[in-house]
Structure formats: structure tokens, C-alpha cells
Design a protein around this motif. Structure first.
Motif, PDB file in Angstrom:
ATOM      1  N   GLU B 109       4.225   2.367   7.176  1.00 57.31           N
ATOM      2  CA  GLU B 109       4.753   3.723   7.279  1.00 57.31           C
ATOM      3  C   GLU B 109       4.654   4.683   6.296  1.00 57.31           C
ATOM      4  N   THR B 110       4.888   4.195   4.948  1.00 57.12           N
ATOM      5  CA  THR B 110       4.708   4.837   3.829  1.00 57.12           C
ATOM      6  C   THR B 110       3.424   5.837   3.763  1.00 57.12           C
ATOM      7  N   ALA B 111       2.335   4.873   3.939  1.00 55.01           N
ATOM      8  CA  ALA B 111       1.114   5.189   3.944  1.00 55.01           C
ATOM      9  C   ALA B 111       0.605   6.352   4.849  1.00 55.01           C
ATOM     10  N   THR B 112       1.247   6.006   6.081  1.00 55.16           N
ATOM     11  CA  THR B 112       0.979   6.932   7.080  1.00 55.16           C
ATOM     12  C   THR B 112       1.717   8.156   6.991  1.00 55.16           C
ATOM     13  N   ARG B 113       2.989   8.375   6.192  1.00 57.64           N
ATOM     14  CA  ARG B 113       3.842   9.595   6.165  1.00 57.64           C
ATOM     15  C   ARG B 113       2.920  10.072   4.949  1.00 57.64           C
ATOM     16  N   ALA B 114       2.662   9.533   3.840  1.00 62.55           N
ATOM     17  CA  ALA B 114       1.997  10.276   2.980  1.00 62.55           C
ATOM     18  C   ALA B 114       0.632  11.021   3.282  1.00 62.55           C
ATOM     19  N   ARG B 115      -0.191  10.412   3.935  1.00 61.52           N
ATOM     20  CA  ARG B 115      -1.442  10.536   4.735  1.00 61.52           C
ATOM     21  C   ARG B 115      -1.343  11.991   5.751  1.00 61.52           C
ATOM     22  N   THR B 116       0.017  11.834   6.569  1.00 67.54           N
ATOM     23  CA  THR B 116       0.015  12.838   7.482  1.00 67.54           C
ATOM     24  C   THR B 116       0.519  14.251   6.609  1.00 67.54           C
ATOM     25  N   ASP B 117       1.457  13.819   5.551  1.00 66.81           N
ATOM     26  CA  ASP B 117       1.907  15.064   4.819  1.00 66.81           C
ATOM     27  C   ASP B 117       0.798  15.741   4.331  1.00 66.81           C
ATOM     28  N   LEU B 118      -0.243  15.189   3.642  1.00 66.36           N
ATOM     29  CA  LEU B 118      -1.298  15.638   3.179  1.00 66.36           C
ATOM     30  C   LEU B 118      -2.066  16.474   4.003  1.00 66.36           C
ATOM     31  N   LEU B 119      -2.688  15.856   5.098  1.00 67.47           N
ATOM     32  CA  LEU B 119      -3.538  16.413   6.395  1.00 67.47           C
ATOM     33  C   LEU B 119      -2.464  17.819   6.758  1.00 67.47           C
TER      34      LEU B 119
END
Lengths: 264, 310
Positions: B109-119
Motif C-alpha cells: 500500500e505504501t508503494a502504491t500510494r507513493a507512486r499514485t501521488d507522483l503520477l
């Protein structure tokens, strides 16, 4: 497993956005529950005794659990997969690193969850308030009933998934869907408890997957089926769930080859 | 390493041959435009690369894998956007689609959130995160589709008509994002389009497919050179000027309004805009200029004409 859980939650949230539909469904379920309960009680009164193991409180439980599970178990089927096959959007499902059947099953369990909470439980409580209703006789019945509900959802989903996949070969599956609904609606024990059927019809029902979608969980929750019989009721459901999921896998694979032929 | 490899790839539909002994390869990090008329075989190729369609014969490898047999493995390593189809959940807020896709790709979930935020930040989609996908505009949805395809940081991004139906500004933003994304991540890009702007801004190599066959493989300038399509420099001058007939490497195409606006065609291989401009401005006062690129349909038509097809 985490993927499955998240897809399940997504199904839950997706269907929870349609609150008005839930309310409308709950209202319809309640009204029909009231009518059905009155009719079946009248039938029992004229018989003067319990029919097929159902006395008045268990009959009431049969009616209201049935109404509660009506929206939970997808008895009437769904069209999403069929539509995606028809439009070719099913290709997008194949572009994901998950099995489409498992993904749709997770989504349907989520849908079942919100319908049980938002639509089923309120109808059930209303029924219990208005009528003298039998509750599950023991903690075992409660627990087995819960498992049985989940299995009922899985069996109904798996059967409908196979029907939906027929769209790979047939331009229009509405006729088959209708046949499934009519046969299923009767044989699952929605209108009348399966034990009330004439012998020949009961035999047909018992050899079909339909009682596993409704009658079995209701029997356990209404307390008509207790003790060792609970295990065999749940066992039959497990059999149908596994068999229909396996059939779905076979058909899905054949469908994918078919998609390849048509070019999606 | 070749990230895409096809050899003698053939696909028949009933009696017609959609793809005919197609052989090409794409190296990791390349950005390739795949162009051709409707029905030329573009989508057929992409479907075989992604494991949706089985080749009639021939060899195809995506990320070194057999897309038919190793569908799930390939799906983990590539991102695909079909302009006409959505991979998002229609009735959920956009945010949820990213969460589900993250889970589908086994990201925590952390990785998903970080990547989502960036995109989301790069694609300027913050305000739309809470909006149901069905309520997004086409431009917003397309940006969301691309973000969704890139969520799991795939090695290869395949875009099928990503800018179809978008307005100029949306196209522009999408292209800028893709250029930046590729610079950062080195993602390989394969793109089909009808829009020359997409190719110009995004691709360093062009494949032209015609009737299921590879008709051209090279750079965009090379393509224009092959078919003789030239770039046009439009020069607005301060005063009416006689025809600019003597510019080295350039030919006068047209002169309007007594020579206030003149159009010169030039071969990008032979000379540069700067050289042409320097020559003209040393003699006349230049007010404004624009460059017209060769039209993609025109280029493809010429390729087809050159290979004796229509």
C-alpha cells in the motif's frame, strides 16, 4: 490473497454508491416478505400441522431469510461479464496479472456483502419485528449459516459466470439467462421450501446446484437442518462451488481461445 | 536487450492475412511510433505482443517472454492503454482504481500510494482523485488511463491511439508528461497513432505497416526523406518582398500578399531552419515564422504509393 481482499472491498464500495437502489431493494424485499409470510402461514394453518419439517416460526424464518438473501445471492444473474465479452472489453481483463474469474468472484463477494448489510439485515429485522420467527438454535448454526451464505454466493456467482461466458459463442444469451432465472428461481427454494415440493420435483432440485444457492443456508439458519445434517448441507454446497468454478475455468480458457480467433 | 521481438509473425483472420511475416525488434529504452492506415495490422500486432491474440505462425517475444503462454508474467511487466477501452472502475472514485490496480500488481500500500501521488502530481490530476471515473472528461480519463498503465512502473508501455479525440491542450500535456516520464524511468514506448504530433514529440523511431507488412523502419526524418516529404518554413516579412528564390537548400513553394508571407520547403537532412532563417534575415526583416511538419497521412500515403499499393 491481498489482491482478492482489495477486489472484494472494491465490489463492496462500488455497490454501496447506489444507496437509493439499496433502499428500494430493501423496501421491495420487505413488502414481498410480508405477502409471502402471510400466504405460507395460511397454507400451514389449513394443513393444521408442520409441513416438511416447517412449523410456523421456521416458515417465517424461511421467508425472511429468503428475502434477506435475495439481494445477497445473485440469483437473477449479472450481465457485466457478458457485456464485456460482447464489447471486447474482456481483453482488458486478460491484460491484468490476475485470473478474471477470481477477480470477478472477489467483486461479487463484495457486492454480496453490501447487499446483506444494506438490504438483507434490515429486511430480516423488520420480519422478526412483525412476525414470530425462529432464530438459529445454536452458535454452530449461526457459524455454519454464515459459511453457508458465503458458499451460496459463490455457487450462484460461478453458475452465472459460466452463463455469461456463453457470450463468447452466442450473439445473444438473454434466452438462456431467462431460462436460468426461471428454473433457478423455482428450484432454489425461493417461492416454496424445497421440502414442500412433490417428490419428482424435489429429486430434480436436489440434483441441481440451485438449492445450494438459497435453500441450504436458509435450512441451517431456520434451524430445520441441525447436527450432522449441517455438515452434509454445507458439503453439497462445497461440491457445487468447486464444480462450477472448475467448469468456469474450462469455459474461460475456451473463451480466450475463441477471442483469439475473433481478434477481440 | 530486445524488449520486443517478432520474427515472421503471421496472423490470418479467416481468409484474409492481417499480418504478413512481420519482423522487427525494439530495444529497451526506445520510443517507437507504429503507424499505418486503418486495418493495416497495427492493432493485430499489439494484441499479439500483449498475449490477447494468438499468432497463426511465427515468433513473438515481449520482455523475453511468450505472451500467449506467459500472459500473467507479461502483464506484470508491461502497461497497456487502448484508447477506446478503459481499465478503470467506472463507478468508483479514481483513487480506488489506483488502489485496486496496485493490489492487482502485488504492490504494497505504501508503494502504491507513493507512486499514485507522483503520477497524479505530474499529470495534474489531484482534484479528480475523488471523482467517479464515469464523471471524468475524456482528457482527464485518458491521463488517468496512462497513470494506471504506469502505476506498476512497467518496462514497456504500449499506447494504442492515446490522443484520439483529445483537444490540443490535453494532447500537449499528455505528451509533455510522457517525455518527462521516459526521461526519468527509461520506459520503452510503443505507440500507435494517427497524429503526427505524437510521433514528432515522442518517438525517435517509426515503423510503418502496410497491408500487414513492414513498409518502413527508421527515423522520422529518414521517413520524410524517403518519401520526399519536406518541412515547410513559413516566413512573415515586414515589407512586401520579391520571391525568395535563391535560398540555399530551400525551394519557394508559395508567396502571398505581395511577398509578405512566403513558404519555403526544405529538406531537414540538407539544411537547418537556422541556416535558412539566417540567410533570409540577412537580406530582409523577418517578423514571424512557423514550421509546418510533413503530415502523417500524407507520408503514409506516399510510402504506400512508392510500394505500389493504394
Amino acid at each position: 490473497m491481498k489482491t482478492f481482499w482489495l477486489l472484494l472491498r472494491a465490489g463492496f464500495r462500488r455497490h454501496s454508491t447506489y444507496r437509493l437502489a439499496l433502499l428500494a431493494g430493501m423496501t421491495t424485499n420487505s413488502v414481498f416478505g410480508f405477502i409471502r409470510a402471510s400466504i405460507l402461514l395460511a397454507a400451514l394453518a389449513s394443513a393444521g400441522t408442520a409441513i416438511g419439517g416447517y412449523d410456523a416460526p421456521t416458515t417465517i424464518a424461511f421467508v425472511w431469510w429468503g428475502q434477506a438473501l435475495l439481494g445477497t445471492v445473485n440469483l437473477w444473474g449479472f450481465a457485466e461479464v457478458k457485456d464485456r465479452v460482447r464489447t471486447g472489453d474482456i481483453a482488458v481483463d486478460f491484460l491484468r496479472p490476475v485470473d478474471p474469474q477470481i477477480a470477478y468472484l472477489a467483486g461479487d463477494l463484495g457486492r454480496a456483502g453490501i447487499n446483506l448489510i444494506g438490504r438483507g439485515v434490515p429486511a430480516l429485522l423488520l420480519g422478526a419485528l412483525l412476525f414470530d420467527m425462529a432464530w438459529p438454535p445454536s452458535a454452530v448454526s449461526w457459524a455454519a449459516g454464515a459459511v453457508s451464505i458465503v458458499l451460496a454466493v459463490v455457487v450462484a456467482f460461478s453458475g452465472n459466470f459460466v452463463i455469461n461466458l456463453l457470450a463468447f459463442w452466442l450473439v445473444e444469451i438473454r434466452g438462456i439467462t431467462l431460462l436460468w432465472m426461471i428454473t433457478g428461481g423455482l428450484l432454489c427454494g425461493l417461492y416454496l421450501p424445497v421440502p414442500w415440493f412433490p417428490d419428482w420435483l424435489r429429486t430434480i432440485a436436489n440434483w441441481s446446484p440451485f438449492p445450494s444457492m438459497l435453500q441450504n443456508p436458509i435450512d441451517i439458519l431456520a434451524g430445520r437442518v441441525v447436527g450432522h445434517d449441517i455438515a452434509s448441507a454445507v458439503g453439497v454446497q462445497v461440491f457445487w462451488a468447486v464444480a462450477l468454478l472448475a467448469l468456469g475455468q474450462v469455459v474461460l480458457r475456451a473463451g480466450r481461445r475463441r477471442l483469439e480467433v475473433q481478434g477481440g | 536487450m530486445s524488449i520486443i521481438e517478432t520474427r515472421d509473425l503471421v496472423r490470418d483472420f479467416k481468409k484474409t492475412r492481417a499480418l504478413d511475416r512481420m519482423t522487427f525488434s525494439v530495444e529497451a529504452g526506445e520510443a517507437v511510433g507504429y503507424i499505418g492506415a486503418n486495418g493495416a495490422g497495427k492493432s493485430t500486432t499489439i494484441k499479439m505482443l500483449t498475449g490477447i491474440l494468438k499468432p497463426t505462425s511465427g515468433h513473438v517475444r515481449t520482455c523475453g517472454l511468450d505472451p500467449m503462454r506467459q500472459r500473467v508474467e507479461v502483464a506484470r511487466r508491461i502497461g497497456v492503454v487502448f484508447g477506446q477501452r478503459s481499465q478503470l472502475w467506472w463507478d468508483l472514485p479514481l483513487r480506488d482504481s489506483f488502489a485496486i490496480l496496485g493490489a492487482v500488481h502485488r504492490m504494497d500500500e505504501t508503494a502504491t500510494r507513493a507512486r499514485t501521488d507522483l503520477l497524479v502530481e505530474q499529470l495534474e490530476m489531484g482534484p479528480q482523485l475523488g471523482t467517479a471515473v464515469r464523471s471524468l472528461s475524456l482528457g482527464q480519463r485518458m491521463r488517468a488511463e496512462i497513470a494506471a498503465a504506469l502505476l506498476h512502473s512497467p518496462e514497456l508501455l504500449i499506447l494504442d491511439e492515446p490522443t484520439i479525440g483529445l483537444d490540443v491542450l490535453s494532447k500537449q500535456r499528455l505528451r509533455e508528461f510522457l517525455v518527462a516520464e521516459r526521461q526519468e524511468q527509461g520506459t520503452t514506448l510503443l505507440l500507435t497513432t494517427h497524429d503526427m504530433g505524437d510521433i514528432e514529440r515522442l518517438c525517435d523511431r517509426v515503423l510503418v505497416v502496410d497491408h500487414g507488412r513492414l513498409a518502413f523502419d527508421g527515423t522520422l526524418t529518414g521517413l520524410a526523406g524517403t518519401v520526399g516529404a519536406q518541412r515547410i518554413l513559413v516566413i512573415d516579412l515586414a515589407q512586401p518582398t520579391p520571391d525568395l528564390a535563391d535560398v540555399p537548400g530551400a525551394t519557394l513553394v508559395e508567396s502571398e500578399s505581395d511577398g509578405l508571407r512566403q513558404r519555403l520547403s526544405f529538406d531537414a537532412e540538407a539544411t537547418t531552419v537556422a541556416a535558412v532563417l539566417a540567410h533570409v534575415s540577412s537580406r530582409h526583416e523577418v517578423r514571424d515564422l512557423t514550421i509546418e511538419e510533413p503530415d502523417i497521412e500524407d507520408v503514409v500515403r506516399r510510402i504506400y504509393a512508392a510500394s505500389g499499393r493504394g
